[in-house]
Design a protein around this motif. Structure first.
Motif, PDB file in Angstrom:
ATOM      1  N   ILE A  25      43.618  45.017  31.273  1.00  0.00           N
ATOM      2  CA  ILE A  25      42.949  44.562  32.827  1.00  0.00           C
ATOM      3  C   ILE A  25      42.178  44.179  33.629  1.00  0.00           C
ATOM      4  O   ILE A  25      42.368  43.432  34.494  1.00  0.00           O
ATOM      5  N   LEU A  26      40.791  44.016  33.027  1.00  0.00           N
ATOM      6  CA  LEU A  26      39.635  43.548  33.390  1.00  0.00           C
ATOM      7  C   LEU A  26      39.890  41.970  33.392  1.00  0.00           C
ATOM      8  O   LEU A  26      39.121  41.194  34.158  1.00  0.00           O
ATOM      9  N   PHE A  27      41.072  41.084  32.761  1.00  0.00           N
ATOM     10  CA  PHE A  27      40.856  40.040  32.571  1.00  0.00           C
ATOM     11  C   PHE A  27      42.824  39.355  33.228  1.00  0.00           C
ATOM     12  O   PHE A  27      42.545  38.536  33.348  1.00  0.00           O
ATOM     13  N   ASP A  28      42.710  40.890  33.228  1.00  0.00           N
ATOM     14  CA  ASP A  28      44.189  40.484  34.638  1.00  0.00           C
ATOM     15  C   ASP A  28      45.578  40.123  33.451  1.00  0.00           C
ATOM     16  O   ASP A  28      46.037  38.988  33.830  1.00  0.00           O
ATOM     17  N   VAL A  29      45.593  40.551  32.590  1.00  0.00           N
ATOM     18  CA  VAL A  29      46.898  40.121  31.655  1.00  0.00           C
ATOM     19  C   VAL A  29      47.181  41.343  30.664  1.00  0.00           C
ATOM     20  O   VAL A  29      48.138  40.860  30.166  1.00  0.00           O
ATOM     21  N   GLN A  30      47.195  41.776  32.428  1.00  0.00           N
ATOM     22  CA  GLN A  30      48.386  43.046  30.696  1.00  0.00           C
ATOM     23  C   GLN A  30      49.543  43.146  30.440  1.00  0.00           C
ATOM     24  O   GLN A  30      50.013  43.389  29.842  1.00  0.00           O
ATOM     25  N   PRO A  32      44.918  35.860  19.276  1.00  0.00           N
ATOM     26  CA  PRO A  32      44.605  36.042  20.466  1.00  0.00           C
ATOM     27  C   PRO A  32      45.389  35.914  21.679  1.00  0.00           C
ATOM     28  O   PRO A  32      45.596  34.679  21.907  1.00  0.00           O
ATOM     29  N   VAL A  33      45.363  36.442  22.435  1.00  0.00           N
ATOM     30  CA  VAL A  33      45.665  35.604  24.132  1.00  0.00           C
ATOM     31  C   VAL A  33      44.294  35.727  24.599  1.00  0.00           C
ATOM     32  O   VAL A  33      43.063  35.970  23.888  1.00  0.00           O
ATOM     33  N   GLN A  34      44.835  34.399  25.420  1.00  0.00           N
ATOM     34  CA  GLN A  34      43.417  33.592  26.357  1.00  0.00           C
ATOM     35  C   GLN A  34      43.478  33.592  27.236  1.00  0.00           C
ATOM     36  O   GLN A  34      43.887  33.371  27.989  1.00  0.00           O
ATOM     37  N   LYS A  35      41.660  33.581  28.120  1.00  0.00           N
ATOM     38  CA  LYS A  35      41.684  33.074  28.982  1.00  0.00           C
ATOM     39  C   LYS A  35      40.048  33.300  30.027  1.00  0.00           C
ATOM     40  O   LYS A  35      38.814  34.082  29.611  1.00  0.00           O
ATOM     41  N   TYR A  36      39.923  32.719  30.856  1.00  0.00           N
ATOM     42  CA  TYR A  36      38.372  31.492  31.066  1.00  0.00           C
ATOM     43  C   TYR A  36      37.820  32.202  29.920  1.00  0.00           C
ATOM     44  O   TYR A  36      36.497  31.586  29.471  1.00  0.00           O
ATOM     45  N   GLY A  37      38.671  31.245  28.729  1.00  0.00           N
ATOM     46  CA  GLY A  37      38.219  30.669  27.798  1.00  0.00           C
ATOM     47  C   GLY A  37      37.803  31.697  26.694  1.00  0.00           C
ATOM     48  O   GLY A  37      37.121  31.472  25.868  1.00  0.00           O
ATOM     49  N   LEU A  47      40.727  37.105  23.058  1.00  0.00           N
ATOM     50  CA  LEU A  47      40.915  38.536  23.555  1.00  0.00           C
ATOM     51  C   LEU A  47      41.929  38.944  22.984  1.00  0.00           C
ATOM     52  O   LEU A  47      42.976  38.575  22.831  1.00  0.00           O
ATOM     53  N   ILE A  48      41.472  39.870  22.104  1.00  0.00           N
ATOM     54  CA  ILE A  48      42.858  40.775  21.573  1.00  0.00           C
ATOM     55  C   ILE A  48      41.875  42.411  22.035  1.00  0.00           C
ATOM     56  O   ILE A  48      41.074  43.059  21.636  1.00  0.00           O
ATOM     57  N   SER A  49      43.196  43.736  22.487  1.00  0.00           N
ATOM     58  CA  SER A  49      43.084  44.885  22.885  1.00  0.00           C
ATOM     59  C   SER A  49      44.568  45.473  22.076  1.00  0.00           C
ATOM     60  O   SER A  49      45.396  45.244  22.194  1.00  0.00           O
ATOM     61  N   VAL A  50      43.896  46.877  22.042  1.00  0.00           N
ATOM     62  CA  VAL A  50      44.974  47.678  21.280  1.00  0.00           C
ATOM     63  C   VAL A  50      46.066  47.864  22.950  1.00  0.00           C
ATOM     64  O   VAL A  50      47.654  48.264  22.448  1.00  0.00           O
ATOM     65  N   GLY A  51      45.231  47.858  24.126  1.00  0.00           N
ATOM     66  CA  GLY A  51      46.342  47.560  25.064  1.00  0.00           C
ATOM     67  C   GLY A  51      47.233  46.600  25.417  1.00  0.00           C
ATOM     68  O   GLY A  51      48.501  46.675  25.927  1.00  0.00           O
ATOM     69  N   PHE A  52      47.526  45.431  23.683  1.00  0.00           N
ATOM     70  CA  PHE A  52      48.475  44.677  24.399  1.00  0.00           C
ATOM     71  C   PHE A  52      49.490  45.369  23.665  1.00  0.00           C
ATOM     72  O   PHE A  52      50.604  44.499  23.835  1.00  0.00           O
ATOM     73  N   PHE A  53      49.540  46.094  22.668  1.00  0.00           N
ATOM     74  CA  PHE A  53      50.690  46.781  21.281  1.00  0.00           C
ATOM     75  C   PHE A  53      50.843  47.820  22.295  1.00  0.00           C
ATOM     76  O   PHE A  53      51.777  48.978  21.199  1.00  0.00           O
ATOM     77  N   VAL A  54      50.544  48.592  23.061  1.00  0.00           N
ATOM     78  CA  VAL A  54      51.407  50.005  23.645  1.00  0.00           C
ATOM     79  C   VAL A  54      52.169  49.984  24.589  1.00  0.00           C
ATOM     80  O   VAL A  54      52.324  48.809  25.871  1.00  0.00           O
ATOM     81  N   THR A  55      52.789  51.130  25.085  1.00  0.00           N
ATOM     82  CA  THR A  55      53.471  50.654  26.267  1.00  0.00           C
ATOM     83  C   THR A  55      52.539  51.903  27.404  1.00  0.00           C
ATOM     84  O   THR A  55      51.674  52.366  27.041  1.00  0.00           O
ATOM     85  N   LYS A  56      52.319  50.583  28.636  1.00  0.00           N
ATOM     86  CA  LYS A  56      51.378  51.331  29.399  1.00  0.00           C
ATOM     87  C   LYS A  56      51.662  52.560  30.279  1.00  0.00           C
ATOM     88  O   LYS A  56      52.758  53.171  30.020  1.00  0.00           O
TER      89      LYS A  56
END
Length: 278
Positions: A62-67, A84-89, A92-101
């Protein structure tokens, strides 16, 4: 007997320094500090990554706006690897990428620790000067697992000025100073230290009290590395609210914090002598 020595460390090839951002309680802006610190380090030319270790309440996407983004997953005979997902250089890895909103994450301690270990060890971090770990609040199984299994360069303690926040932050700091878990404390970050009205940027209002961050730093015998203000950057319903700050005051605050972190790890002879990438 020190049982810490029997725990096998997670090897993260290419990662030079791991910095933990921690707090004793939720609601102090720890994840926002971790995210903006990572962006500041990347903007200064360091190869930077952020691991969202708050497995029960992941907020980095959410903070990086890559939900809506997903890490690439590669399957090998020895197991899966994540890019990893990349933004602003920042990688980024988060369990949030792997679960349903909006799906609640219900894990007992050992399961959460297993997920933490898997994500850390299965991610292709590549060459990374700084890996920022955004810890969940408190002092539970996730924090203990990370401290035991990683070689951590140092920890930042995030607090707000109120007495309750200071008391919990002191408990979090005590975890790092445990004789079997010792992690160097780099310093204190006081978030929401004062309020700056958008129309009157030269004014300061200490709405949550004054001097709490310095008091905690003195008690812990570490520096107060940053006092971060509250600034109304956007309208209340703006999609940019609570994300990566673009306010010049905040950008400069986090740039100075990033320089302090770099200097701390260099002075303590962790890692290497840094040269900014052009």
């Amino acid at each position: 007997m020190n049982k810490q020595a029997t725990i096998e460390k997670i090897k993260l090839p290419g990662v030079k320094n791991i910095i933990v951002v921690a707090s004793g309680k939720g609601g102090v802006g720890k994840s926002t500090v971790a995210a903006n610190l990572a962006v500041a380090l990347a903007s200064e030319g360091y190869k930077t990554a952020l691991f969202d270790a708050d497995l029960y309440g992941p907020s980095s996407p959410i903070l990086f706006d890559v939900q809506d983004e997903k890490p690439q997953v590669f399957k090998y005979p020895e197991g899966e690897k994540y890019m990893p997902v990349q933004k602003y250089g920042v990688k980024l890895i988060s369990v949030g990428f792997f679960v349903t909103k909006k799906k609640s994450l219900i894990w007992r301690g050992p399961a959460a620790s297993g997920v933490l270990t898997q994500l850390l060890s299965s991610t292709e971090w590549g060459e990374t000067d700084f890996l920022i770990l955004d810890f969940p609040p408190g002092t539970g199984d996730i924090q203990l697992t990370a401290i035991q299994k990683l070689t951590i360069s140092g920890a930042l303690i995030v607090t707000t000025p109120q007495q309750l926040s200071l008391a919990d932050a002191e408990k979090a700091a005590d975890m790092f100073e445990n004789e079997h878990l010792h992690v160097p404390l780099l310093g204190v970050v006081e978030n929401m230290a004062y309020f700056i009205p958008a129309q009157h940027p030269d004014e300061r209002y200490f709405v949550f009290g004054n001097g709490g961050g310095q008091l905690l730093a003195n008690q812990l015998n570490v520096p107060l590395l940053a006092q971060l203000p509250l600034i109304c950057e956007n309208e209340v319903n703006s999609p940019e609210t609570f994300k990566i700050s673009k306010n010049p005051i905040m950008v400069e605050k986090f740039r100075a914090l990033a320089e302090s972190i770099q200097k701390s790890v260099s002075d303590k002879a962790w890692g290497f002598k840094y040269v900014k990438q052009n």
